[in-house]
Design an enzyme around this catalytic site. Structure first.
Site, PDB file in Angstrom:
ATOM      1  N   PRO A 172      88.759  19.357  26.462  1.00  0.00           N
ATOM      2  CA  PRO A 172      89.617  18.218  26.765  1.00  0.00           C
ATOM      3  C   PRO A 172      91.032  18.712  27.065  1.00  0.00           C
ATOM      4  O   PRO A 172      91.375  19.853  26.760  1.00  0.00           O
ATOM      5  CB  PRO A 172      89.578  17.397  25.469  1.00  0.00           C
ATOM      6  CG  PRO A 172      89.354  18.411  24.394  1.00  0.00           C
ATOM      7  CD  PRO A 172      88.505  19.503  25.013  1.00  0.00           C
ATOM      8  N   ASP A 173      91.836  17.854  27.670  1.00  0.00           N
ATOM      9  CA  ASP A 173      93.227  18.223  27.902  1.00  0.00           C
ATOM     10  C   ASP A 173      93.939  18.423  26.564  1.00  0.00           C
ATOM     11  O   ASP A 173      93.682  17.712  25.590  1.00  0.00           O
ATOM     12  CB  ASP A 173      93.928  17.129  28.710  1.00  0.00           C
ATOM     13  CG  ASP A 173      95.306  17.554  29.176  1.00  0.00           C
ATOM     14  OD1 ASP A 173      95.395  18.158  30.259  1.00  0.00           O
ATOM     15  OD2 ASP A 173      96.282  17.302  28.453  1.00  0.00           O
ATOM     16  N   GLU A 222      84.526  14.682  39.775  1.00  0.00           N
ATOM     17  CA  GLU A 222      85.203  13.438  40.140  1.00  0.00           C
ATOM     18  C   GLU A 222      86.675  13.750  40.284  1.00  0.00           C
ATOM     19  O   GLU A 222      87.335  14.132  39.316  1.00  0.00           O
ATOM     20  CB  GLU A 222      84.997  12.334  39.111  1.00  0.00           C
ATOM     21  CG  GLU A 222      85.590  11.015  39.609  1.00  0.00           C
ATOM     22  CD  GLU A 222      85.567   9.916  38.591  1.00  0.00           C
ATOM     23  OE1 GLU A 222      86.657   9.445  38.218  1.00  0.00           O
ATOM     24  OE2 GLU A 222      84.466   9.524  38.167  1.00  0.00           O
ATOM     25  N   LEU A 223      87.208  13.566  41.499  1.00  0.00           N
ATOM     26  CA  LEU A 223      88.534  14.064  41.833  1.00  0.00           C
ATOM     27  C   LEU A 223      89.485  12.914  42.176  1.00  0.00           C
ATOM     28  O   LEU A 223      89.321  11.814  41.694  1.00  0.00           O
ATOM     29  CB  LEU A 223      88.409  15.082  42.966  1.00  0.00           C
ATOM     30  CG  LEU A 223      87.359  16.186  42.714  1.00  0.00           C
ATOM     31  CD1 LEU A 223      87.273  17.135  43.895  1.00  0.00           C
ATOM     32  CD2 LEU A 223      87.668  16.949  41.426  1.00  0.00           C
ATOM     33  N   CYS A 253      92.067   7.123  38.134  1.00  0.00           N
ATOM     34  CA  CYS A 253      91.569   7.685  39.393  1.00  0.00           C
ATOM     35  C   CYS A 253      91.131   6.615  40.382  1.00  0.00           C
ATOM     36  O   CYS A 253      91.198   6.827  41.593  1.00  0.00           O
ATOM     37  CB  CYS A 253      90.421   8.657  39.112  1.00  0.00           C
ATOM     38  SG  CYS A 253      89.048   7.926  38.183  1.00  0.00           S
TER      39      CYS A 253
END
Length: 518
Positions: free
Chosen positions: A182-183, A254-255, A288
Site C-alpha cells: 500500500p502507499d 488501472e491507470l 480515478c
C-alpha cells in the site's frame, strides 16, 4: 458539529503496524487535516520484501488446498463485521486521506459489497467447467482453474481501503497468497482490515504487507511474484507492465483518466447539477473515475453553468469527522502543488475562474477550494493532463456529434458520464464513447457499483478489469483437461486406409454441423 475531529488511539496504531514486514526503520506520516504526525510507519527493505514473498509462498500451498467454501468464510464474515465496526475504519481512512466522512463511507460500502459479490460468485467461477470437445460422447473436456501462486498488489493513496482490500479479497479467494504494497501515507486502512480478518479466521500469513518507495522495493516485489495487480498513474503503470513483461507474468493495470461528462439539452438540470457535484468533487476530485471535463449543450449551457457554479460555491468544505461536510482535504502537499499549478497555468493563459481557485490554509495545510473554470483551451495543462483534484472545466457543444468528438479527444478512456431525459438516447451515445465504463444519468457510482460487470480502462487508462468474472479469474491460470474414449480416436480404425478415414471424417463433421453438435 462541522469540523469535529478525533485522535487515533496509540495502542490501536501499535497493534496494526505489527503486520508490516520491516527490519525496523520507520517514516513519519502526517494527517492531512492538520499536518501533524499521525504514525511512525515501518519501512521495508528489499530483503524484507523477499522475506514477505517467502512467507507468502510457504502459506499459499496449504491455503490453496482448502475447498473454496472454506476459503471464502472469513470474507463472508467481513461483510457484517466491517459495518459493525464502521466508525473505527471511517476514522482511520479520514486520518490517512483527509477526505470527508461521506466519501470514506463509500470505501466501506465498496469493500463490503464487492466482497459479498465474490463470496457468492467464487464457488461457481472456480469450479471445473465442462467444455465441448471435438467428438460428442467420445471426448470429455474440462476447464480447471488454479491459483497463480503469489500475487504482488500495489494500491494507491486516494482510496486505501477500497482499492487495496477489494482487489486482495478475490485474489485470496482464488487460492493465492498476496504481498501487498500500500502507499506509505495510507497503509493503516489495509493493516486494520488484516487485523479484522485475522479475528474472522483468515490465516495472516497469506496477506503480507511491505511498505516503501518503489525505487527501493519495487524490483524485488515484482521479481518474487507470479502476477501483478496495480492501481495508480499511467506513468508508473507503464513501468510495472515493462517489469512484468520481462518475467513473462501477467498484470492488470488501472491507470489515470481525464473523464468527460456530457449534458444534453433535455437533461434535468437540477438533478444533473447535484450529480455533477458528486462526480467532480468526491474525495476532493482525487478519484480515478472523477469527472474533469464537463461538456454542456449550448442551449442549456448558461442556465446549467449558473446553477452548477452557485451550488459549488455553497459547498461545505472542512476538516473533521462529521457527516455534514461535502468535501475534505487533498491528501498531500505534492497533490496540492499539482492542482494549484494546473489552475494557475490555465488562468495565466486566459481561463476564467467561475468559482474557487484558491488554496485554503485557514482550513488545513492541504485544502483547495472546489473550482469551476471556463474558457479552457488546448494549450493549458489542465485541458489534457489528469489534474486529480477538485477542479472541473466547462465547455460548450452544439450537437451530439461534436460532444462525442470532444469526449473521445483524449489519450485516456477510463470513465464517462451522459445526462439526458431519454435513457435510450443516453445509452446509444454511451456506446460510442471510448471508455471502459460509461454512466447514464450518474457520474461514476452506477457502473463502479455494478460488481457483476467489469470495470477498467481503454487506451492509456489501463489493462485488464476489476469486478465481474475477470476480477477474480485474472488471479487464476486456466488448464484444459481432455479425456478421449478408447473406442474413437484420431487415427483410422480397423485397418481403414487413411483416405477412406478422411472421407468418413468429413461426412461425420458435416452431419455434426447439421445436428448442431459442433
Amino acid at each position: 458539529m462541522a469540523g469535529e475531529t478525533r485522535v487515533p488511539d496509540p495502542a490501536l496504531l501499535d497493534r496494526l503496524l505489527r503486520h508490516v514486514t520491516s527490519e525496523g526503520k520507520t517514516r513519519t506520516v502526517v494527517t492531512p487535516f492538520t499536518g501533524e504526525p499521525l504514525a511512525e510507519v515501518p519501512i521495508s527493505s528489499a530483503e524484507d520484501v523477499r522475506l514477505a514473498h517467502q512467507k507468502a509462498r510457504e502459506a499459499q500451498e496449504a491455503w490453496a488446498e482448502l475447498p473454496v467454501k472454506d476459503r471464502i468464510k472469513p470474507f463472508e464474515r467481513l461483510h457484517d463485521a466491517i459495518f459493525d465496526r464502521r466508525a473505527e475504519i471511517l476514522d482511520i481512512v479520514q486520518w490517512e486521506t483527509g477526505k470527508a466522512r461521506r466519501h470514506a463511507y463509500e470505501e466501506v460500502l465498496d469493500v463490503a459489497a464487492s466482497g459479498l459479490h465474490y463470496v457468492r460468485k467464487a464457488p461457481g467461477l472456480l469450479a471445473p467447467h465442462a467444455r465441448r470437445g471435438p467428438f460428442p460422447l467420445a471426448t470429455r473436456t474440462v476447464e480447471v482453474r488454479h491459483p497463480r501462486g503469489v500475487v504482488a498488489l500495489i494500491s494507491p493513496w486516494n482510496y486505501p481501503l477500497s482499492l487495496g482490500v477489494s482487489d486482495v479479497v478475490p485474489a485470496l479467494m482464488a487460492g493465492n497468497a498476496v504481498v501487498h504494497k500500500p502507499d506509505t501515507q495510507t497503509s493503516l486502512s489495509t493493516l486494520w482490515t488484516i487485523d479484522l480478518l485475522t479475528e474472522l479466521g483468515m490465516p495472516p500469513e497469506i496477506w503480507q504487507v511491505v511498505i516503501g518507495d518503489p525505487a527501493d522495493i519495487g524490483e524485488p516485489l515484482i521479481d518474487g511474484a507470479d502476477y501483478v495487480a496495480f492501481t495508480g498513474s499511467t506513468r508508473a503503470g507503464r513501468a510495472v507492465a515493462e517489469a512484468a513483461a520481462k518475467r513473462l507474468i501477467g498484470c492488470s493495470l488501472e491507470l489515470g483518466g481525464k473523464n468527460p461528462m456530457i449534458v444534453l439539452d433535455d437533461a434535468d438540470l437540477d438533478r444533473t447539477t447535484q450529480g455533477a457535484i458528486r462526480a467532480c468533487f468526491t474525495n476532493a476530485g482525487q478519484l480515478c473515475v472523477s469527472i474533469e471535463r464537463l461538456y454542456v449543450h449550448d442551449g442549456v449551457y448558461d442556465l446549467f453553468a449558473e446553477r452548477f457554479t452557485r451550488a459549488v460555491r455553497n459547498m461545505s468544505i472542512a476538516p473533521g469527522h462529521d457527516w455534514a461536510t461535502q468535501m475534505g482535504s487533498l491528501t498531500s502537499q505534492r497533490q496540492l502543488d499539482s492542482v494549484a499549478a494546473h489552475v494557475d497555468d490555465a488562468v495565466a493563459k486566459g481561463a476564467k475562474v467561475l468559482t474557487g481557485g484558491r488554496v485554503r490554509p485557514d482550513l488545513g495545510p492541504f485544502f483547495y477550494e472546489p473550482t469551476v473554470l471556463a474558457n479552457v483551451t488546448d494549450d493549458m495543462a489542465l485541458c489534457r493532463e489528469e489534474t486529480f483534484g477538485p477542479v472541473v472545466a466547462l465547455y460548450r457543444f452544439r450537437d451530439v456529434a461534436e460532444a462525442l468528438d470532444l469526449a473521445n479527444d483524449t489519450a485516456y478512456g477510463l470513465n464517462a458520464s451522459v445526462w439526458t431525459g431519454d435513457p435510450a438516447k443516453g445509452r446509444a451515445l454511451a456506446a460510442r464513447i471510448k471508455a471502459g465504463t460509461v454512466n447514464v444519468n450518474e457520474g461514476y457510482a452506477s457502473a463502479y457499483g455494478s460488481f457483476d460487470a467489469p470495470m477498467g480502462g481503454m487506451k492509456n487508462s489501463g489493462l485488464g478489469r476489476r469486478h465481474g468474472s475477470e476480477g477474480l479469474l485474472k488471479f487464476t491460470e486456466s488448464q484444459t483437461i481432455s479425456t478421449q474414449a478408447s473406442w474413437l480416436g484420431f487415427d483410422p480404425i480397423l485397418g481403414m486406409p487413411y483416405e477412406t478415414y478422411a472421407d468418413t471424417l468429413v461426412t461425420l463433421l458435416k452431419a455434426m454441423k447439421r445436428l448442431r453438435l459442433k
